[in-house]
Design an enzyme around this catalytic site. Sequence first.
Site, PDB file in Angstrom:
ATOM      1  N   ALA A  57      17.520  49.556 118.903  1.00  0.00           N
ATOM      2  CA  ALA A  57      16.523  50.623 118.914  1.00  0.00           C
ATOM      3  C   ALA A  57      17.057  51.806 119.722  1.00  0.00           C
ATOM      4  O   ALA A  57      17.408  51.665 120.888  1.00  0.00           O
ATOM      5  CB  ALA A  57      15.221  50.116 119.513  1.00  0.00           C
ATOM      6  N   GLN A 100      18.622  51.922 114.119  1.00  0.00           N
ATOM      7  CA  GLN A 100      17.166  51.876 114.207  1.00  0.00           C
ATOM      8  C   GLN A 100      16.709  52.990 115.141  1.00  0.00           C
ATOM      9  O   GLN A 100      17.019  52.978 116.336  1.00  0.00           O
ATOM     10  CB  GLN A 100      16.694  50.521 114.732  1.00  0.00           C
ATOM     11  CG  GLN A 100      15.179  50.367 114.714  1.00  0.00           C
ATOM     12  CD  GLN A 100      14.742  49.046 115.328  1.00  0.00           C
ATOM     13  OE1 GLN A 100      14.868  48.857 116.533  1.00  0.00           O
ATOM     14  NE2 GLN A 100      14.230  48.144 114.504  1.00  0.00           N
ATOM     15  N   TYR A 182       5.516  49.752 119.266  1.00  0.00           N
ATOM     16  CA  TYR A 182       6.034  51.059 119.656  1.00  0.00           C
ATOM     17  C   TYR A 182       5.273  52.160 118.910  1.00  0.00           C
ATOM     18  O   TYR A 182       4.336  51.886 118.159  1.00  0.00           O
ATOM     19  CB  TYR A 182       7.541  51.101 119.469  1.00  0.00           C
ATOM     20  CG  TYR A 182       8.242  50.054 120.324  1.00  0.00           C
ATOM     21  CD1 TYR A 182       7.970  49.969 121.695  1.00  0.00           C
ATOM     22  CD2 TYR A 182       9.119  49.134 119.777  1.00  0.00           C
ATOM     23  CE1 TYR A 182       8.562  48.998 122.483  1.00  0.00           C
ATOM     24  CE2 TYR A 182       9.717  48.154 120.560  1.00  0.00           C
ATOM     25  CZ  TYR A 182       9.431  48.088 121.911  1.00  0.00           C
ATOM     26  OH  TYR A 182      10.014  47.117 122.699  1.00  0.00           O
ATOM     27  N   LEU A 301      13.237  33.490 113.840  1.00  0.00           N
ATOM     28  CA  LEU A 301      13.675  32.104 114.020  1.00  0.00           C
ATOM     29  C   LEU A 301      14.352  31.556 112.766  1.00  0.00           C
ATOM     30  O   LEU A 301      14.091  30.439 112.332  1.00  0.00           O
ATOM     31  CB  LEU A 301      12.498  31.218 114.444  1.00  0.00           C
ATOM     32  CG  LEU A 301      11.959  31.454 115.857  1.00  0.00           C
ATOM     33  CD1 LEU A 301      10.826  30.486 116.186  1.00  0.00           C
ATOM     34  CD2 LEU A 301      13.064  31.327 116.910  1.00  0.00           C
TER      35      LEU A 301
END
Length: 370
Positions: A57, A100, A182, A301
């Site tokens: 990010a 990103q 965010y 995961l």
Amino acid sequence: MSSLFTPFALGPLQLSNRIAIAPMCQYSAENGLATDWHMIHLGHLALSGAAVLFLEATAVTPEGRISPGDLGLWSAQHVDALAPVIRAIRKYSPIKIAIQLGHAGRKASSQVPWEGGANIALDAGGWQTVAPSALPHAPGETVPLALDPDGMRRICDSFVEAARRSHALGLDAIELHGAHGYLLHQFLSPLSNARTDQYGGALENRMRFPLEVFAAVRAAVPAAMAVGMRISASDWVDGGWDLDQSVRFSEALKQAGCDFMHVSSGGVSPRQQVVLEPGYQVEFAARIKRDTGMPTIGVGLITEAGQAERIIDNGEADVVALARAMLFDPRWPWHAAAELGAQVQAPPQYWRSVPRQYKDLFGKTRLGQR
């Protein structure tokens, strides 16, 4: 042939297989500038055999950083710091590189995780945060300033400028960060957006600013550069953002020219109740893929080769993204290819490393070469 190792395209982004390295914040930049850590960290991940590497990010403004150690791209100086890393990767690896771009909104001004990750108060060296509404992420944290139209316009312009810098760096794709609580996610969720103007209330209004940012970024870079969106498909809180709204948002993004959806969940509220299990977010990607036809990246995961293969075989996602599993095993794609009887690209410096039972893993490995 293993489905996981077949080619795929995220819009104009041509991938050699279906494995992505998800964005992972490193909290190791200095004033937003890439450091030697980024050269080491990204360099070794670029040799993994994955098809695409998403940079962490990257803040579009200083106050949009999650922490003081976040990577940034708000000036030419930041381009200059990141450029050597990109050049080194390009020299030695065919991996595609995406970035990103994000703004942390009310979750900015936080400590790095290994120092606790808590909000840094204004009188302790933190900075004033902004958000759709003057609602803190958690009790006791800095109350953000509610963005006015001028502030929203400045942030949108900052996304555009960062996108142009990303293109100038020669990156292959841009992913806008609309997940994990965010700023863009804060506009989407009714838990964080209490506005009464055209950017709050009804779903169409809450989607408006993220869609404006996407449209502005899409228009700022050539069509040959893929532009996608990372979203949290569920807040995991009753009355919050959910999968049905995510499908509606994905449909709107598709109409705006979005090339892919990267589907995660959670992050907007400390009240979330996340049910963790292997592949726990893949069902969100599967629904968005089925209902919209959008290319999707599934994450959450995913740790085993057979698990990833089944996700692709079952059409639940078009690409799987690994994060922590890739940090633990930076050669995960090699090992997955060995298990599934496929091949990966590897630098010739490593060709002699492959065990003989996997002699075809790298194609023509020249094992006898001295």
